[in-house]
Every structure is written in C-alpha cells, then in structure tokens.
Design a protein around this motif. Sequence first.
Motif, PDB file in Angstrom:
ATOM      1  N   ALA A 126       0.798  -1.673   0.178  1.00  0.00           N
ATOM      2  CA  ALA A 126       0.168  -0.008  -0.032  1.00  0.00           C
ATOM      3  C   ALA A 126       0.963   1.211   0.114  1.00  0.00           C
ATOM      4  CB  ALA A 126      -0.467   0.678   1.847  1.00  0.00           C
ATOM      5  N   ARG A 127       2.052   1.028   0.058  1.00  0.00           N
ATOM      6  CA  ARG A 127       2.896   2.466   0.777  1.00  0.00           C
ATOM      7  C   ARG A 127       3.547   2.036  -0.869  1.00  0.00           C
ATOM      8  NH1 ARG A 127       4.957   6.662   4.462  1.00  0.00           N
ATOM      9  NH2 ARG A 127       3.563   5.391   5.776  1.00  0.00           N
ATOM     10  N   LEU A 128       4.263   0.934  -1.145  1.00  0.00           N
ATOM     11  CA  LEU A 128       4.958   1.167  -2.474  1.00  0.00           C
ATOM     12  C   LEU A 128       4.149   1.763  -3.670  1.00  0.00           C
ATOM     13  CD1 LEU A 128       6.823  -2.475  -2.013  1.00  0.00           C
ATOM     14  CD2 LEU A 128       8.035  -0.299  -1.751  1.00  0.00           C
TER      15      LEU A 128
ATOM     16  N   ALA B 102      -4.140  17.916  -1.038  1.00  0.00           N
ATOM     17  CA  ALA B 102      -4.578  18.600   0.037  1.00  0.00           C
ATOM     18  C   ALA B 102      -3.164  18.948   0.814  1.00  0.00           C
ATOM     19  CB  ALA B 102      -5.451  17.547   0.689  1.00  0.00           C
ATOM     20  N   GLY B 103      -2.431  17.381   0.992  1.00  0.00           N
ATOM     21  CA  GLY B 103      -0.987  17.259   1.777  1.00  0.00           C
ATOM     22  C   GLY B 103      -0.011  18.409   0.746  1.00  0.00           C
TER      23      GLY B 103
ATOM     24  N   ALA C  19       0.743  12.007   0.336  1.00  0.00           N
ATOM     25  CA  ALA C  19       1.698  12.958   1.230  1.00  0.00           C
ATOM     26  C   ALA C  19       3.103  12.882   1.254  1.00  0.00           C
ATOM     27  CB  ALA C  19       1.184  14.299   1.476  1.00  0.00           C
ATOM     28  N   GLN C  20       2.966  12.089   2.445  1.00  0.00           N
ATOM     29  CA  GLN C  20       4.292  11.617   2.909  1.00  0.00           C
ATOM     30  C   GLN C  20       5.344  10.489   1.590  1.00  0.00           C
ATOM     31  OE1 GLN C  20       3.350   8.780   6.283  1.00  0.00           O
ATOM     32  NE2 GLN C  20       2.613   9.860   7.197  1.00  0.00           N
ATOM     33  N   GLU C  21       4.585  10.085   1.302  1.00  0.00           N
ATOM     34  CA  GLU C  21       5.887   9.620  -0.016  1.00  0.00           C
ATOM     35  C   GLU C  21       5.936  11.151  -0.790  1.00  0.00           C
ATOM     36  OE1 GLU C  21       7.285   6.310   0.335  1.00  0.00           O
ATOM     37  OE2 GLU C  21       6.075   7.180   1.387  1.00  0.00           O
ATOM     38  N   ALA C  22       5.219  12.039  -0.895  1.00  0.00           N
ATOM     39  CA  ALA C  22       5.664  12.730  -2.091  1.00  0.00           C
ATOM     40  C   ALA C  22       6.877  13.742  -1.561  1.00  0.00           C
ATOM     41  CB  ALA C  22       4.288  13.830  -2.378  1.00  0.00           C
ATOM     42  N   LEU C  23       6.364  13.747  -0.095  1.00  0.00           N
ATOM     43  CA  LEU C  23       7.748  14.835   0.661  1.00  0.00           C
ATOM     44  C   LEU C  23       9.401  14.275   0.832  1.00  0.00           C
ATOM     45  CD1 LEU C  23       7.986  16.996   2.550  1.00  0.00           C
ATOM     46  CD2 LEU C  23       7.096  15.851   4.877  1.00  0.00           C
TER      47      LEU C  23
ATOM     48  N   HIS D 133      18.578  20.643  13.262  1.00  0.00           N
ATOM     49  CA  HIS D 133      18.155  19.204  12.804  1.00  0.00           C
ATOM     50  C   HIS D 133      16.640  19.136  11.996  1.00  0.00           C
ATOM     51  CE1 HIS D 133      20.662  16.720  14.395  1.00  0.00           C
ATOM     52  NE2 HIS D 133      20.942  15.992  13.448  1.00  0.00           N
ATOM     53  N   PRO D 134      16.072  20.223  10.602  1.00  0.00           N
ATOM     54  CA  PRO D 134      14.943  20.660  10.200  1.00  0.00           C
ATOM     55  C   PRO D 134      14.789  19.925   9.021  1.00  0.00           C
ATOM     56  CG  PRO D 134      17.494  21.782   9.605  1.00  0.00           C
ATOM     57  CD  PRO D 134      17.379  21.281  10.793  1.00  0.00           C
ATOM     58  N   TRP D 135      15.565  19.023   8.680  1.00  0.00           N
ATOM     59  CA  TRP D 135      15.038  18.066   7.803  1.00  0.00           C
ATOM     60  C   TRP D 135      14.081  17.262   8.606  1.00  0.00           C
ATOM     61  CZ3 TRP D 135      13.952  20.546   3.038  1.00  0.00           C
ATOM     62  CH2 TRP D 135      15.079  21.076   2.720  1.00  0.00           C
ATOM     63  N   ASP D 136      14.890  16.546   9.770  1.00  0.00           N
ATOM     64  CA  ASP D 136      13.693  15.538  10.382  1.00  0.00           C
ATOM     65  C   ASP D 136      12.436  16.078  11.105  1.00  0.00           C
ATOM     66  OD1 ASP D 136      14.104  13.076  11.603  1.00  0.00           O
ATOM     67  OD2 ASP D 136      14.127  13.953  13.419  1.00  0.00           O
ATOM     68  N   ALA D 137      12.885  17.085  11.375  1.00  0.00           N
ATOM     69  CA  ALA D 137      11.506  18.153  11.898  1.00  0.00           C
ATOM     70  C   ALA D 137      10.619  18.180  10.542  1.00  0.00           C
ATOM     71  CB  ALA D 137      11.636  18.995  12.955  1.00  0.00           C
ATOM     72  N   LEU D 138      10.739  18.234   9.878  1.00  0.00           N
ATOM     73  CA  LEU D 138       9.549  18.518   9.187  1.00  0.00           C
ATOM     74  C   LEU D 138       9.314  16.867   8.481  1.00  0.00           C
ATOM     75  CD1 LEU D 138       8.395  19.471   6.625  1.00  0.00           C
ATOM     76  CD2 LEU D 138      10.384  19.106   5.096  1.00  0.00           C
ATOM     77  N   TRP D 139       9.861  15.882   8.461  1.00  0.00           N
ATOM     78  CA  TRP D 139       9.371  14.437   8.119  1.00  0.00           C
ATOM     79  C   TRP D 139       8.947  13.960   9.584  1.00  0.00           C
ATOM     80  CZ3 TRP D 139       9.249  11.849   3.914  1.00  0.00           C
ATOM     81  CH2 TRP D 139       9.121   9.545   4.743  1.00  0.00           C
TER      82      TRP D 139
END
Length: 559
Positions: free
Chosen positions: A26-28, A324-325, A360-364, A343-349
């Motif tokens: 489902a994630r792939l 929306a994401g 949207a997580q996979e787009a991020l 650690h801004p990229w980790d915080a964004l993740w």
Amino acid sequence: MTCAPLSPVPEAAQFRRDPAQVMQLARLGLAHPTRLSFLRILLRRMQRENWRFDRPVFDIDANGVGRAVYRAIGPERTYSLVAFAHDLPADMRSDRVIATAWDATFALCDGTPDAADLDRLAVNVPLQEAGRVTQKELTLSRANRSVRLFEHVIQCLSEGHQPSKDDLAATGYLMRTTAVYGSGKFGAATHHSLTDRPETAAPFQAEMLTVWMIRTFTVDLVNHMARMRDATAAVPLDRNLRRNLGVGNSTGLGMAPFLVRHPILLNNWMMAREEALARVRAQQTAAPDKIKRFIQALRAAQENAAVWTSAHPLQQERLAALRAGLDRIAAYVGMGRDQWADHPWDALWHWGQAHLDTEAQEALLSLMLEPHGGLIDELEAYLSADETTAFAIDGGQQIAALKALLANNYDWALEVDYDDLKAAGRFWYVSEDKLEPRLGERFEEAGSDRELPLDIGRQAAALFEALKDFAGDDPVARLLLAHHQHRAMVRRVQLTATRPFAEIRDNLIDADMLPIDMLRCKLACFGASRFDPRSDRWVRISLFQNAPYPNDLHTEPDL
C-alpha cells in the motif's frame, strides 16, 4: 561493471525507516519519482559528460510516413534511435499488447547504422515481436499517437498559432509507447553485455535513452507535418509548451512480476532511496539555497498535481489527498524560520508523519531529496546488481537459524491463513497469446495448475510449517532431501537475509491485492509521473515531462 554494496553513513543510522513499513504494498503503490530515478541519472550523466546530439536522417513525407535517425554521441560511444513513422488507420490503433501495428516503431542501435542496417531494420522493426533484431540493437519499441491532441497541435501550428497550454496539459504527451523492450528480447543485446559500459551500468539506461529521444521525435514530427500542411503560415511548437510534454506509456501486468523475480535489485533500489532520505534527515542545518530549492520543488509538485487527472475512483481519492497534503506542506514551511532550526529536515519529516496521509508522505520524501544532489547523487552507483552470480544454498545452515530468519523477515507472511478463499483468491500465470504474465481468479478461472511461483508469502508459510518436523540442530540439507519443493524458498530466505528491502511484504495472491501498486512502485523508480490507472491491472503514465530536450540539456541548472 559490478555494483559495490552500499555503505550506509553511520550518523544517518537513527534516521532510517523500518523496512516493515517501507515495503508494504500500500505504501510502495504511492511512490513518487525522485532525483535517484533512472531517467534523472541518465540526464545528469549526459550533461556531465557533455554528450552531443544530432539528426542525420529525417526522411518523412507530408502524411508523417518515413524514417529518421537521432544520435546521442557520448565520450566513448554513439547510440542511435532509428524511428519509423507509419500511416496507421484509426481502426488499427490500440494500446493492447496484442496489437500488430502502430503509429511509430523504434530501435536503439549501438553506433551509427549504415544503409544496410536501416534497410534491415525497416523490414523487422515495424513488425515488433514478429520481427528480429540483432546484437547491434539495444531496444525495440513502438508508440501510438494521442490522436486528438496530435492532430490538434498540427492544425494549430500549421495555422501559425500555438495550442493552448491547458490542452497540452490535459493529455501531457503527443505519443505514448506501448512497449519498450530491452535486455535481449527478440535478438537484441542483453543487459549483461552492456554492464561494463559506464553509461549503461545503471538500471534501464538504454530504455530511458530510447524514450527520451522518442520524445524529441514526436515534437519534430508535428512541427514537420505542420510545415508540410502550410509552409508559409506554420510555426514550430513553443519551447515552453513542448517542455510540458512527456512521452506517454501504457503498462500492464507484464511489468509487475519483475519486482518479485529480482529481489536483489528491488533491495538496492529501495535501500538507496532510504539511505538518501536518512542522510537528508541527519543534516543538522538547512542552508538557504537548500530551502529555496525545496520550495521550488514543492511549487512544481503543486502545479503538477493540479493538472494531474484520472478517471479511476481510487486514483481520484489519492490525488485529492496529494493536493491537500502538498498544500499543508506549503503552509507549514511558510510559517517562518522556526521550522528550519535544529535538524530541520528531520523535524519536517516527523511533522509529515503526524499530519499527512501516506500519499503526501511519499511525496514529501521526494521533495526532501530534491535539494541535496551533492549529498545523495552518488548513491546511484548502488542501484544495479550482478544477477549472473550464483547464490548457492547453504545446506549446512541449522534449521533453527533458518526458522529464525523466517520469523524475523517473513512474519508478515506467517500471519496469513492461506486456506482462506480470499487469501488465495488469485494466481499468476503466463498467457499463451503474448507470453506475458497475467493474473487469474483462482476459484473462477481455469489455469491455476500452471501458476507462476510469485506467491512468496504462501511459500514462506509452507516452508515454516515444514520446519516443525525437524530438530533445530538439523542441517537444512536434511529438510531439502525430504522436501525438495522448498528449495527455491530456502534459497530466497538465505539470499534476502542481509537485504531488508528485498521483499514486498504483502500477500500477492490475495483477492484484494492491487497489481497497479506494484506497477507504480517500479515506474516511480524509472521516473514516471502522472499515474493514471485504467483498471487494477494497467496504468498510463508519462516519462520525461518537464525534462530538457537535447538542444537545451546543457543549459539546465540542476538535474
């Protein structure tokens, strides 16, 4: 050229995702192309090595019938796309694999073809599977026009004006391929014979080069036909408009089993991507130029999502979630500098994990990789695998050790009741018509006696059950002497023991399994966009949309 094992950066270890999460189907099936996608690797190499391009042959008449040759000239070798354009009656135009005629057919040749080569190819290439090519050819392909848009663009250009951007965006391509064959099919050169060449060592580079040059051919063809229609009034397609055009592709179930049959490759593709994400998340700061590039990529993703359409209900839901994401991401990063602290990229993740759905997580993930070429592009060297090297079963391994591997790495498979009709609802087989993989309904259709061994979960569970009859200190060889049918699965368990991303961690014969998720995973690795499922078993996509053409490749700032 053999791919070396990937050496992860130690400081990124704590930022790596769990394979059990990453490898769920489902994630792939929500994967997005990244800068490690195969087409991006090709473009960067050609730019870095200052490849040259020309068109020594373009012999096509007013009806769009004839031949052309496009050359890509690298530092050591030349590759030539030979294109044949045909006058195809509308009633013969089909994207189905059983089609026997197409609007255009192609072969990618090693070197520059001479007159005899062109005559030989003219006899064989238009026949596709019914013809034969030689070791001089690397790929064989065919394409059909997007009929309404193709004619509309020619008419507009012949009258001296440009087609509208919206009309082009609605389709996104002038032609769509229905197959790009390589790796030894129909007499062509095998992939293994090309792995000692740096430019073809990465996965599917010959196929990507074929599609990229087909894209140029399609634009040249409409420009030419417009001029032939009215040489006085005609104008060429605007540079910015053509940039928005890719090459369409119709892909069905034939591609899906690849990910199961090539577990080492799948592991390498996913591990490289996950290592790239971990490296980005491990960065302690975010440089202004990286933030700027991220925001540019985000805006481009929003623009792409706005014009990305599908008639499939499932994809419509996914598109709504994506739009929306992306808007939520834009709002979050636009709140101020606090988002770019330690650690801004980790915080964004982590913010994305809490506030975005999976699409949207996979787009991020893709967006976060985009600004960090200097950090992650070297991972492209780890995407290939030498699959000609034999992997012998370790018959001396103790049963207890094999059982532990199954319990740890195949727990997802051991939880399924394969006696349940739904859990075993489908079977994979090869069709007699085209020798292509297909999916059957086990309890409604005949043919399950010829099932392909793609039921990895069920095989793992059967092996685990068989192990119960043996002592923990018995050697695996004793099991295989008694139950030879488990040899393939034992080998696979041992092969994947050190490759955590080698398996799709889902039941691939379940009645509710979506084959299009397998297709999207592989196509995203290629670099495909605009996924548009037409059923649960075939999909249309676009390749090289918004990518440079040969004549502007070397002015591109960041590929």
